[in-house]
Scaffold this motif. Structure first.
Motif, PDB file in Angstrom:
ATOM      1  N   PHE A  29     -42.613 -20.660  25.806  1.00  0.00           N
ATOM      2  CA  PHE A  29     -42.309 -20.504  24.381  1.00  0.00           C
ATOM      3  C   PHE A  29     -43.534 -20.044  23.598  1.00  0.00           C
ATOM      4  O   PHE A  29     -43.421 -19.234  22.682  1.00  0.00           O
ATOM      5  N   ALA A  30     -44.699 -20.582  23.923  1.00  0.00           N
ATOM      6  CA  ALA A  30     -45.907 -20.265  23.165  1.00  0.00           C
ATOM      7  C   ALA A  30     -46.470 -18.885  23.491  1.00  0.00           C
ATOM      8  O   ALA A  30     -46.928 -18.182  22.598  1.00  0.00           O
ATOM      9  N   SER A  40     -32.033 -15.164  24.939  1.00  0.00           N
ATOM     10  CA  SER A  40     -30.846 -15.982  24.714  1.00  0.00           C
ATOM     11  C   SER A  40     -30.649 -16.286  23.229  1.00  0.00           C
ATOM     12  O   SER A  40     -31.615 -16.409  22.473  1.00  0.00           O
ATOM     13  N   GLU A  41     -29.404 -16.452  22.847  1.00  0.00           N
ATOM     14  CA  GLU A  41     -29.073 -16.885  21.482  1.00  0.00           C
ATOM     15  C   GLU A  41     -29.562 -18.313  21.233  1.00  0.00           C
ATOM     16  O   GLU A  41     -29.850 -18.688  20.104  1.00  0.00           O
ATOM     17  N   PHE A  42     -29.634 -19.075  22.298  1.00  0.00           N
ATOM     18  CA  PHE A  42     -30.122 -20.448  22.191  1.00  0.00           C
ATOM     19  C   PHE A  42     -31.559 -20.463  21.665  1.00  0.00           C
ATOM     20  O   PHE A  42     -31.901 -21.236  20.769  1.00  0.00           O
ATOM     21  N   TYR A  43     -32.414 -19.605  22.207  1.00  0.00           N
ATOM     22  CA  TYR A  43     -33.798 -19.546  21.757  1.00  0.00           C
ATOM     23  C   TYR A  43     -33.883 -19.052  20.311  1.00  0.00           C
ATOM     24  O   TYR A  43     -34.743 -19.483  19.552  1.00  0.00           O
ATOM     25  N   PRO A  51     -40.398 -21.969  14.260  1.00  0.00           N
ATOM     26  CA  PRO A  51     -40.858 -20.882  15.135  1.00  0.00           C
ATOM     27  C   PRO A  51     -40.982 -21.347  16.591  1.00  0.00           C
ATOM     28  O   PRO A  51     -41.441 -22.448  16.861  1.00  0.00           O
ATOM     29  N   ILE A  52     -40.557 -20.479  17.491  1.00  0.00           N
ATOM     30  CA  ILE A  52     -40.475 -20.847  18.908  1.00  0.00           C
ATOM     31  C   ILE A  52     -41.846 -21.200  19.482  1.00  0.00           C
ATOM     32  O   ILE A  52     -41.946 -22.060  20.362  1.00  0.00           O
ATOM     33  N   TRP A  53     -42.910 -20.595  18.977  1.00  0.00           N
ATOM     34  CA  TRP A  53     -44.237 -20.922  19.489  1.00  0.00           C
ATOM     35  C   TRP A  53     -44.649 -22.334  19.112  1.00  0.00           C
ATOM     36  O   TRP A  53     -45.384 -22.991  19.855  1.00  0.00           O
ATOM     37  N   ILE A  54     -44.174 -22.846  17.975  1.00  0.00           N
ATOM     38  CA  ILE A  54     -44.454 -24.237  17.601  1.00  0.00           C
ATOM     39  C   ILE A  54     -43.717 -25.188  18.544  1.00  0.00           C
ATOM     40  O   ILE A  54     -44.262 -26.212  18.965  1.00  0.00           O
TER      41      ILE A  54
END
Length: 138
Positions: A29-30, A40-43, A51-54
């Motif tokens: 993710f980071a 994916s829609e999930f992400y 934010p996905i990196w957090i």
């Protein structure tokens, strides 16, 4: 240093494995934020919440607590118990939020079930760490 029994050795290995398993997801993710969002829609649903990196950094931090607690298991000191509590509770919360985000955005039903299982497992780890802290204070 105490000599560990076979169940304690297995518990330490499984705790270490859970921490490493979770840290790989956090690292993905980071480091690979754009690739994750295209996968994916999930992400994407997770990214709308935060934010996905957090997500990745939080997952890596909680995973480090779990890995650290596996190394401290022979000592069973206050740091071991606090690492169990902090790592287990943060990991459980993150997996719980990932479970709810994956309910309607996952490819199939397996993903939310895996996240729910990981959330429950981390929650039990946190419970035992917290119970040990509470028992030592009396």
């Amino acid at each position: 240093m105490n000599k560990l029994s076979l169940p304690e050795i297995l518990a330490s290995i499984l705790l270490f494995g859970l921490g490493v398993f979770s840290s790989w997801r956090g690292l993905f993710f980071a480091v690979k934020q754009e690739q994750a969002l295209n996968d994916s829609e999930f992400y994407v649903a997770l990214h709308h919440f935060m934010p996905i990196w957090i997500w990745g950094i939080l997952m890596m931090i909680s995973s480090l607590f779990l890995v650290g607690s596996s190394w401290l298991m022979p000592r069973r000191n206050w740091l071991f118990r606090w690492m169990l509590l902090l790592g287990g509770s943060t990991c459980s919360l993150i997996y719980l939020l990932m479970t709810s985000a994956s309910l309607f955005n996952a490819i199939n039903w397996l993903t939310p079930m895996q996240f729910a299982t990981l959330s429950a497992t981390c929650g039990v780890i946190a419970f035992f760490g917290g119970a040990e802290i509470y028992a030592r204070r009396k």
